[in-house]
Design a protein around this motif. Structure first.
Motif, PDB file in Angstrom:
ATOM      1  N   ARG A 193       2.910  15.880   3.009  1.00  0.00           N
ATOM      2  CA  ARG A 193       3.974  15.256   2.990  1.00  0.00           C
ATOM      3  C   ARG A 193       4.474  15.188   4.353  1.00  0.00           C
ATOM      4  NH1 ARG A 193      10.409  15.613   0.522  1.00  0.00           N
ATOM      5  NH2 ARG A 193      11.778  14.010   2.557  1.00  0.00           N
ATOM      6  N   LEU A 240      10.698   8.237  -1.642  1.00  0.00           N
ATOM      7  CA  LEU A 240       9.393   8.139  -1.260  1.00  0.00           C
ATOM      8  C   LEU A 240       8.703   8.960  -1.134  1.00  0.00           C
ATOM      9  CD1 LEU A 240       9.469   6.035   2.345  1.00  0.00           C
ATOM     10  CD2 LEU A 240       8.714   4.795  -0.111  1.00  0.00           C
ATOM     11  N   SER A 280      10.876   3.835  -5.398  1.00  0.00           N
ATOM     12  CA  SER A 280      10.550   2.729  -4.495  1.00  0.00           C
ATOM     13  C   SER A 280      12.688   2.228  -4.276  1.00  0.00           C
ATOM     14  CB  SER A 280      10.547   1.283  -5.363  1.00  0.00           C
ATOM     15  OG  SER A 280       9.555   1.722  -6.040  1.00  0.00           O
ATOM     16  N   THR A 336       5.160   9.367   4.339  1.00  0.00           N
ATOM     17  CA  THR A 336       5.332  10.082   3.004  1.00  0.00           C
ATOM     18  C   THR A 336       4.903   9.039   2.420  1.00  0.00           C
ATOM     19  OG1 THR A 336       7.041  11.355   4.793  1.00  0.00           O
ATOM     20  CG2 THR A 336       7.747  10.464   2.306  1.00  0.00           C
ATOM     21  N   THR A 337       4.983   8.633   1.977  1.00  0.00           N
ATOM     22  CA  THR A 337       4.763   7.572   0.361  1.00  0.00           C
ATOM     23  C   THR A 337       3.544   7.765   0.594  1.00  0.00           C
ATOM     24  OG1 THR A 337       5.924   5.474   2.021  1.00  0.00           O
ATOM     25  CG2 THR A 337       4.419   5.208   0.178  1.00  0.00           C
ATOM     26  N   SER A 364       2.679  10.520  -1.592  1.00  0.00           N
ATOM     27  CA  SER A 364       2.835  10.327  -3.132  1.00  0.00           C
ATOM     28  C   SER A 364       1.291   9.322  -3.691  1.00  0.00           C
ATOM     29  CB  SER A 364       4.503   9.769  -3.571  1.00  0.00           C
ATOM     30  OG  SER A 364       4.167   8.272  -2.892  1.00  0.00           O
ATOM     31  N   ARG A 413       0.223   6.816  -3.247  1.00  0.00           N
ATOM     32  CA  ARG A 413       0.419   5.619  -3.490  1.00  0.00           C
ATOM     33  C   ARG A 413      -0.037   5.340  -1.424  1.00  0.00           C
ATOM     34  NH1 ARG A 413       6.298   4.442  -5.338  1.00  0.00           N
ATOM     35  NH2 ARG A 413       6.988   5.615  -3.625  1.00  0.00           N
ATOM     36  N   ALA A 423       0.338   2.223   1.570  1.00  0.00           N
ATOM     37  CA  ALA A 423       1.738   1.952   2.947  1.00  0.00           C
ATOM     38  C   ALA A 423       1.251   0.595   3.204  1.00  0.00           C
ATOM     39  CB  ALA A 423       2.728   2.849   3.428  1.00  0.00           C
ATOM     40  N   CYS A 432      -3.413   3.031   3.805  1.00  0.00           N
ATOM     41  CA  CYS A 432      -2.594   2.214   4.837  1.00  0.00           C
ATOM     42  C   CYS A 432      -3.037   1.470   5.564  1.00  0.00           C
ATOM     43  CB  CYS A 432      -2.277   3.981   5.470  1.00  0.00           C
ATOM     44  SG  CYS A 432      -0.630   3.879   6.770  1.00  0.00           S
ATOM     45  N   GLY A 488       3.013   1.802  -2.149  1.00  0.00           N
ATOM     46  CA  GLY A 488       4.213   2.464  -2.800  1.00  0.00           C
ATOM     47  C   GLY A 488       5.383   1.689  -1.672  1.00  0.00           C
ATOM     48  N   LEU A 489       4.526   1.411  -0.311  1.00  0.00           N
ATOM     49  CA  LEU A 489       6.263   1.086   0.738  1.00  0.00           C
ATOM     50  C   LEU A 489       5.282  -0.205   1.038  1.00  0.00           C
ATOM     51  CD1 LEU A 489       8.327   1.399   2.185  1.00  0.00           C
ATOM     52  CD2 LEU A 489       6.753   2.703   4.363  1.00  0.00           C
ATOM     53  N   ALA A 501       7.610  -1.680  -5.362  1.00  0.00           N
ATOM     54  CA  ALA A 501       7.347  -0.857  -4.499  1.00  0.00           C
ATOM     55  C   ALA A 501       8.356  -0.608  -3.196  1.00  0.00           C
ATOM     56  CB  ALA A 501       6.435  -1.456  -2.989  1.00  0.00           C
TER      57      ALA A 501
END
Length: 671
Positions: free
Chosen positions: A134, A153, A158, A186-187, A190, A192, A194, A246, A262-263, A297
């Protein structure tokens, strides 16, 4: 790669979405699966099938044991690729978008899945990128609710948020691409994925560099329509196979099959480039919000300005605002001043020759001692609009009645529609032969400023010659909206010319669009504490014009809230949902009758439909078309969209010769 959801070799029936443009065929069809294709015809795979005597493309969306059709089924012709390119999550989103926009799933799938490149499939190999730690929140911690958003996040939650970005003052560590990269990292921390969508390739370059700085190389991919077929498909496959989680890209990336999404985030909601120009015309905002709902998300809408659509979500409580304190925001932004109308010729002859207000000329002259000066011009070209010198009537082409413009100082007037050159102009109103510039373009502005500031380098950035970055040395940078280069340490001053040209646009969003353009340019300046100034030229000098007041206060949320309140009173989008139907008179009447308007739908019109864009010659005018607008509340929007889809399917099945153009949520519905 194994099929999603396990093996399907024992299921002899395949449901296939066939790539057909006809609305009444917008549904899956059943085909039998030959034994030799049982292992490769997995859900999501591309196949070729026989339909109406032709081989057509399609996607397998399911395998099952028993068919619903009682007759004999045609077999799959072949499996184009066993790669499961159409994931269940993306398919569900495509169906939702098609329904909401009264379109077909096939049209949305063409936007969602890029064309196959066999070499990319064969050559691609790799392992998933490691989960990054993170990152430090950095400037996010200075925003109200910024720490809380990142904490959610990092914990795998979400949250949804509207992020009003703070000008960086030339510091790349505080600029919006860096903050967007921190949110993505940051996502990813976790476990997940982005997905970041920005308007154009220059924004992609900036976010790409920020992601590389935060995550390192190889942890994300770029995805744009401008990439070559192999490069684009390779990047898309990396995401599909989970090598990276990502993605940063333009509108072409909004359906990227990110695993464990996640985002989702998009930048500058009001930019036209985020609206798809092809049917069914989805907006990035709507697609990403649909994906966020379906895939659990977070959603982040960022920008210096705020669109009225995002403001509706804010007021509904769906997107809390993440922003700096107003005092800190104004301290980080340049000081905004308004230039008076007219030229003080007795004091500043150079300002008059450059067609600049005296305040703007003096501001630029002083700022050039310490750095570059950005000059935003709302029109490209030299003199894109001309009028009669005597009566001020707009100058029109004698061939097609299109607008006349000048391409250079010694060029003859030329039609912007048909390209005809007018050697000798005669005004049809007063018979005058002299022309004047109605609007000054970027090239002529650069020419005039070069004479007003001798010895200062002049850099132009606009259509066909966009400059990405400029240095910190003194220079005049002339740019059209959206093409402003980023200065190495921020601009010492920003001049916003011809504000009236942005405010006078015949568009429902004219006020918001004007403010968005001004804020986008002014945010590239240094902070007010460093002496940076943004001068608005050509606007009323008092604060009775809401966009001007919002700029001076640096408060886009106030203007968006005001606009939304007015639209609620007038029942205009986005307070309501509108759909437009364009067709010739008889076809339009038949289409509206087929829709069967419910009591919850209000009909407006018919009125003459706007002519199609592009050059038109005398005698080649298309038949006159009419437009009807249908208006309803958001709670009945899907009912209206379903009725419009049914009407399109009925007309398609009957092979009606005349086309009815249907758009749900048209941007030009009320202008």
């Amino acid at each position: 790669m194994p099929p999603a959801g396990g093996t399907t070799q024992g299921d002899p029936i395949a449901e296939v979405l066939v790539d057909l443009p006809l609305a009444h065929l917008d549904r899956p069809f059943e085909y039998s699966v030959p034994d030799e294709l049982a292992a490769t015809a997995v859900p999501g795979a591309r196949v070729r099938v026989r339909f109406a005597g032709q081989d057509v493309d399609g996607f397998v969306i399911a395998r099952k044991e028993q068919p619903e059709h009682q007759g004999r089924l045609a077999p799959l012709r072949r499996v184009v690729s066993p790669e499961p390119v159409l994931t269940p999550a993306v398919l569900d989103t495509c169906r939702e978008v098609a329904r909401a926009r009264a379109g077909t799933v096939s049209d949305v799938l063409r936007l969602a899945v890029p064309p196959r490149h066999a070499t990319a499939e064969r050559n691609l190999s790799g392992e998933p990128a490691p989960t990054p730690p993170r990152p430090d929140p950095g400037p996010w911690g200075e925003l109200r609710a910024g720490d809380a958003f990142l904490r959610h996040l990092a914990e795998g939650r979400s949250p949804h948020a509207c992020w009003q970005a703070t000008p960086s003052g030339g510091d790349p560590e505080r600029d919006w691409p860096h903050l967007l990269a921190v949110a993505a990292a940051t996502t990813l921390s976790s476990g997940r994925g982005a997905l970041l969508v920005v308007p154009d390739h220059r924004d992609v370059d900036r976010v790409d560099a920020a992601l590389t700085a935060v995550l390192g190389k190889g942890s994300h991919v770029r995805l744009t329509a401008a990439q070559g077929p192999q490069a684009r498909y390779t990047a898309w496959l990396k995401v599909l196979r989970g090598h990276v989680r990502c993605v940063v890209g333009t509108r072409a990336a909004m359906f990227a099959p990110v695993q464990d999404l996640g985002l989702v985030s998009w930048w500058d909601d009001g930019d036209d480039l985020l609206a798809e120009p092809r049917a069914p015309y989805p907006h990035v905002r709507d697609v990403l919000l649909a994906r966020a709902r379906r895939e659990g998300a977070a959603a982040l809408a960022g920008g210096f300005a705020r669109s009225v659509e995002v403001q509706r979500l804010v007021e509904a409580g769906a997107m809390p605002v993440v922003a700096a304190d107003p005092v800190a925001l104004r301290r980080a932004a340049p000081r905004v001043v308004l230039a008076g109308e007219g030229h003080e010729q007795e004091r500043d002859a150079a300002a008059a020759s450059a067609h600049l207000p005296s305040l703007a000329w003096r501001t630029a002259k002083k700022a050039l001692d310490s750095g570059p000066v950005l000059v935003q011009v709302p029109r490209r070209g030299y003199a894109p609009s001309l009028s009669c010198q005597d009566c001020r009537a707009p100058a029109r082409c004698p061939v097609c009645h299109g607008p006349l413009g000048l391409g250079g100082r010694d060029a003859a007037p030329r039609c912007r529609w048909c390209g005809a050159t007018v050697a000798r102009y005669e005004c049809p109103e007063c018979e005058g032969s002299r022309l004047r510039s109605s609007v000054v373009g970027a090239r002529r502005t650069a020419e005039e400023l070069g004479r007003a500031f001798p010895g200062v380098p002049v850099i132009t950035s606009g259509s066909g010659e966009v400059v990405g970055r400029v240095g910190s040395r003194p220079a005049l940078v002339i740019a059209t909206p959206g093409a402003e280069p980023v200065a190495e340490s921020g601009y010492a001053a920003v001049l916003l010319l011809d504000a009236w040209a942005s405010l006078d646009r015949p568009d429902l969003d004219a006020s918001l669009e004007a403010l968005r353009r001004w804020l986008g340019a002014a945010a590239l300046a240094r902070a007010a504490s460093s002496g940076a100034v943004a001068v608005l030229c050509g606007a009323p000098t008092d604060l009775t014009v809401p966009p001007v007041e919002a700029l001076v206060r640096w408060d886009p949320g106030w203007l968006a809230a005001r606009e939304l309140a007015e639209r609620r009173e007038l029942s205009l989008p986005p307070a309501v949902v509108m759909a437009s139907l364009d067709a010739e008179r008889h076809a339009l009447a038949d289409a509206v009758a087929a829709v069967g308007l419910a009591d919850t739908v209000e009909r407006l019109g018919p009125l003459p439909a706007p002519p199609p864009p592009g050059p038109r010659r005398v005698g080649d005018d298309p038949p006159p078309r009419q437009r009807i607008l249908l208006r309803t509340g958001h709670e009945h929007a899907l009912d209206l969209a379903d009725a419009l889809r049914a009407m399109r399917a009925t007309r398609s099945a009957r092979k009606e010769p005349e086309t009815v153009h249907v758009v749900v949520g048209p941007r030009d519905a009320v202008v």
